[in-house]
Motif scaffolding. Structure first.
Motif, PDB file in Angstrom:
ATOM      1  N   ASP A 102       0.757  -1.167  -0.139  1.00  0.00           N
ATOM      2  CA  ASP A 102      -0.006  -0.021  -0.006  1.00  0.00           C
ATOM      3  C   ASP A 102       1.049   1.355   0.156  1.00  0.00           C
ATOM      4  O   ASP A 102       1.084   1.833  -0.847  1.00  0.00           O
ATOM      5  CB  ASP A 102      -0.917   0.004   1.284  1.00  0.00           C
ATOM      6  CG  ASP A 102      -0.410  -0.048   2.495  1.00  0.00           C
ATOM      7  OD1 ASP A 102       0.774  -0.497   2.665  1.00  0.00           O
ATOM      8  OD2 ASP A 102      -0.917   0.002   3.572  1.00  0.00           O
ATOM      9  N   LEU A 103       1.339   1.538   1.122  1.00  0.00           N
ATOM     10  CA  LEU A 103       2.330   2.692   1.168  1.00  0.00           C
ATOM     11  C   LEU A 103       3.803   2.095   1.116  1.00  0.00           C
ATOM     12  O   LEU A 103       4.135   1.041   1.825  1.00  0.00           O
ATOM     13  CB  LEU A 103       2.564   3.488   2.672  1.00  0.00           C
ATOM     14  CG  LEU A 103       0.970   4.080   2.738  1.00  0.00           C
ATOM     15  CD1 LEU A 103       0.863   4.640   4.259  1.00  0.00           C
ATOM     16  CD2 LEU A 103       0.760   5.231   1.938  1.00  0.00           C
ATOM     17  N   SER A 104       4.904   2.834   0.350  1.00  0.00           N
ATOM     18  CA  SER A 104       5.998   2.231   0.484  1.00  0.00           C
ATOM     19  C   SER A 104       6.689   2.581   2.036  1.00  0.00           C
ATOM     20  O   SER A 104       6.082   3.211   2.575  1.00  0.00           O
ATOM     21  CB  SER A 104       6.858   3.047  -0.719  1.00  0.00           C
ATOM     22  OG  SER A 104       7.235   4.659  -0.044  1.00  0.00           O
ATOM     23  N   GLY A 105       7.830   1.788   2.123  1.00  0.00           N
ATOM     24  CA  GLY A 105       8.489   2.133   3.371  1.00  0.00           C
ATOM     25  C   GLY A 105       8.793   3.398   3.430  1.00  0.00           C
ATOM     26  O   GLY A 105       9.118   4.167   4.685  1.00  0.00           O
ATOM     27  N   ILE A 106       9.258   4.048   2.100  1.00  0.00           N
ATOM     28  CA  ILE A 106       9.823   5.314   2.338  1.00  0.00           C
ATOM     29  C   ILE A 106       8.527   6.328   2.851  1.00  0.00           C
ATOM     30  O   ILE A 106       8.858   7.307   3.674  1.00  0.00           O
ATOM     31  CB  ILE A 106      10.209   5.713   0.830  1.00  0.00           C
ATOM     32  CG1 ILE A 106      11.702   5.143   0.540  1.00  0.00           C
ATOM     33  CG2 ILE A 106      10.408   7.418   0.835  1.00  0.00           C
ATOM     34  CD1 ILE A 106      12.231   5.263  -0.770  1.00  0.00           C
ATOM     35  N   GLU A 107       7.526   6.122   2.397  1.00  0.00           N
ATOM     36  CA  GLU A 107       6.265   7.044   2.834  1.00  0.00           C
ATOM     37  C   GLU A 107       6.033   6.840   4.176  1.00  0.00           C
ATOM     38  O   GLU A 107       5.639   7.561   4.962  1.00  0.00           O
ATOM     39  CB  GLU A 107       5.100   6.846   2.144  1.00  0.00           C
ATOM     40  CG  GLU A 107       3.944   7.567   2.188  1.00  0.00           C
ATOM     41  CD  GLU A 107       4.024   9.267   1.907  1.00  0.00           C
ATOM     42  OE1 GLU A 107       3.609   9.961   2.958  1.00  0.00           O
ATOM     43  OE2 GLU A 107       4.865   9.476   1.278  1.00  0.00           O
ATOM     44  N   VAL A 108       6.089   5.592   4.571  1.00  0.00           N
ATOM     45  CA  VAL A 108       5.883   5.092   6.164  1.00  0.00           C
ATOM     46  C   VAL A 108       6.755   5.902   7.079  1.00  0.00           C
ATOM     47  O   VAL A 108       6.646   6.740   8.041  1.00  0.00           O
ATOM     48  CB  VAL A 108       6.052   3.442   6.291  1.00  0.00           C
ATOM     49  CG1 VAL A 108       5.786   3.347   7.944  1.00  0.00           C
ATOM     50  CG2 VAL A 108       4.668   2.965   5.507  1.00  0.00           C
ATOM     51  N   ALA A 109       8.093   6.078   6.607  1.00  0.00           N
ATOM     52  CA  ALA A 109       9.285   6.585   7.342  1.00  0.00           C
ATOM     53  C   ALA A 109       8.913   8.175   7.298  1.00  0.00           C
ATOM     54  O   ALA A 109       9.310   8.714   8.504  1.00  0.00           O
ATOM     55  CB  ALA A 109      10.694   6.242   6.831  1.00  0.00           C
ATOM     56  N   ARG A 110       8.393   8.820   6.296  1.00  0.00           N
ATOM     57  CA  ARG A 110       8.312  10.301   6.333  1.00  0.00           C
ATOM     58  C   ARG A 110       7.104  10.522   7.171  1.00  0.00           C
ATOM     59  O   ARG A 110       7.286  11.606   7.859  1.00  0.00           O
ATOM     60  CB  ARG A 110       7.941  10.488   4.902  1.00  0.00           C
ATOM     61  CG  ARG A 110       8.923  10.776   3.924  1.00  0.00           C
ATOM     62  CD  ARG A 110       8.606  11.240   2.512  1.00  0.00           C
ATOM     63  NE  ARG A 110       9.868  11.494   1.720  1.00  0.00           N
ATOM     64  CZ  ARG A 110       9.940  10.738   0.546  1.00  0.00           C
ATOM     65  NH1 ARG A 110       8.850  10.374  -0.022  1.00  0.00           N
ATOM     66  NH2 ARG A 110      11.004  10.898  -0.335  1.00  0.00           N
ATOM     67  N   GLN A 111       6.306   9.579   6.980  1.00  0.00           N
ATOM     68  CA  GLN A 111       4.930  10.157   8.078  1.00  0.00           C
ATOM     69  C   GLN A 111       5.244   9.726   9.478  1.00  0.00           C
ATOM     70  O   GLN A 111       4.876  10.519  10.416  1.00  0.00           O
ATOM     71  CB  GLN A 111       3.720   9.028   7.826  1.00  0.00           C
ATOM     72  CG  GLN A 111       3.244   9.680   6.472  1.00  0.00           C
ATOM     73  CD  GLN A 111       1.660   8.739   6.137  1.00  0.00           C
ATOM     74  OE1 GLN A 111       1.136   8.411   7.125  1.00  0.00           O
ATOM     75  NE2 GLN A 111       1.605   8.545   4.808  1.00  0.00           N
ATOM     76  N   LEU A 112       6.237   8.722   9.806  1.00  0.00           N
ATOM     77  CA  LEU A 112       6.523   8.527  11.254  1.00  0.00           C
ATOM     78  C   LEU A 112       7.447   9.704  11.515  1.00  0.00           C
ATOM     79  O   LEU A 112       7.278  10.192  12.953  1.00  0.00           O
ATOM     80  CB  LEU A 112       7.093   7.159  11.320  1.00  0.00           C
ATOM     81  CG  LEU A 112       6.520   5.854  11.049  1.00  0.00           C
ATOM     82  CD1 LEU A 112       7.505   4.669  10.955  1.00  0.00           C
ATOM     83  CD2 LEU A 112       5.322   5.811  12.356  1.00  0.00           C
ATOM     84  N   ARG A 113       8.249  10.349  10.813  1.00  0.00           N
ATOM     85  CA  ARG A 113       9.058  11.414  11.301  1.00  0.00           C
ATOM     86  C   ARG A 113       8.224  12.731  11.609  1.00  0.00           C
ATOM     87  O   ARG A 113       8.395  13.604  12.116  1.00  0.00           O
ATOM     88  CB  ARG A 113       9.828  11.611  10.286  1.00  0.00           C
ATOM     89  CG  ARG A 113      11.004  10.525  10.085  1.00  0.00           C
ATOM     90  CD  ARG A 113      11.689  10.415  11.611  1.00  0.00           C
ATOM     91  NE  ARG A 113      12.713   9.353  11.280  1.00  0.00           N
ATOM     92  CZ  ARG A 113      12.794   8.408  12.170  1.00  0.00           C
ATOM     93  NH1 ARG A 113      12.052   8.420  13.216  1.00  0.00           N
ATOM     94  NH2 ARG A 113      13.762   7.424  12.264  1.00  0.00           N
TER      95      ARG A 113
END
Length: 134
Positions: free
Chosen positions: A66-77
């Motif tokens: 669904d979301l790339s890990g890159i997008e997940v990392a950006r959102q977590l930050r």
């Protein structure tokens, strides 16, 4: 950070869309460390678990359905509660530009797949130095 920092075992959130990879990672971590492992198979599930569990470390696959890990990392930050949690990318993407993009998205470290148990243990101990992992 998680209240487990001083009183309980550290929590590691492992994120991978492959159940086999997750099972192997969970077994490896629980066999050689005192970490409790929670797992997610999608980016959305990872975001929700990170906000509710407040893990001490996130092991994050980059290629998710669904979301790339890159997008997940950006959102977590972007969230105060998860902004400081160390994130280690676990990925088969091995080019220099992939690594640069992953690290600039907010990942603290990078582990190429396939990895061996020693590499996994080393990256976990590097990012959880305040915990006794054995």
């Amino acid at each position: 950070m998680n209240s487990s920092k001083f009183s309980e075992q550290p929590i590691v959130l492992a994120v991978d869309d492959s159940i086999d990879n997750l099972t192997l990672m969970e077994c490896q971590l629980e066999a050689v460390t005192s970490c409790a492992v929670v797992t997610a198979t999608t980016g959305q599930a990872a975001l929700q678990l990170a906000q509710h569990q407040l893990p001490d470390l996130i092991l994050l696959d980059i290629l998710l359905p669904d979301l790339s890990g890159i997008e997940v990392a950006r959102q977590l930050r972007q969230f105060a509660l998860t902004a400081k949690i160390p994130i280690v990318a676990l990925t088969a993407l091995a080019r220099d530009e992939d690594r640069d993009r992953i690290l600039s998205a907010g990942c603290n470290d990078y582990l190429s797949k396939p990895y061996d148990l020693d590499d996994l243990f080393e990256v976990v101990t590097r990012h959880l130095p305040q915990h006794s992992l054995l």
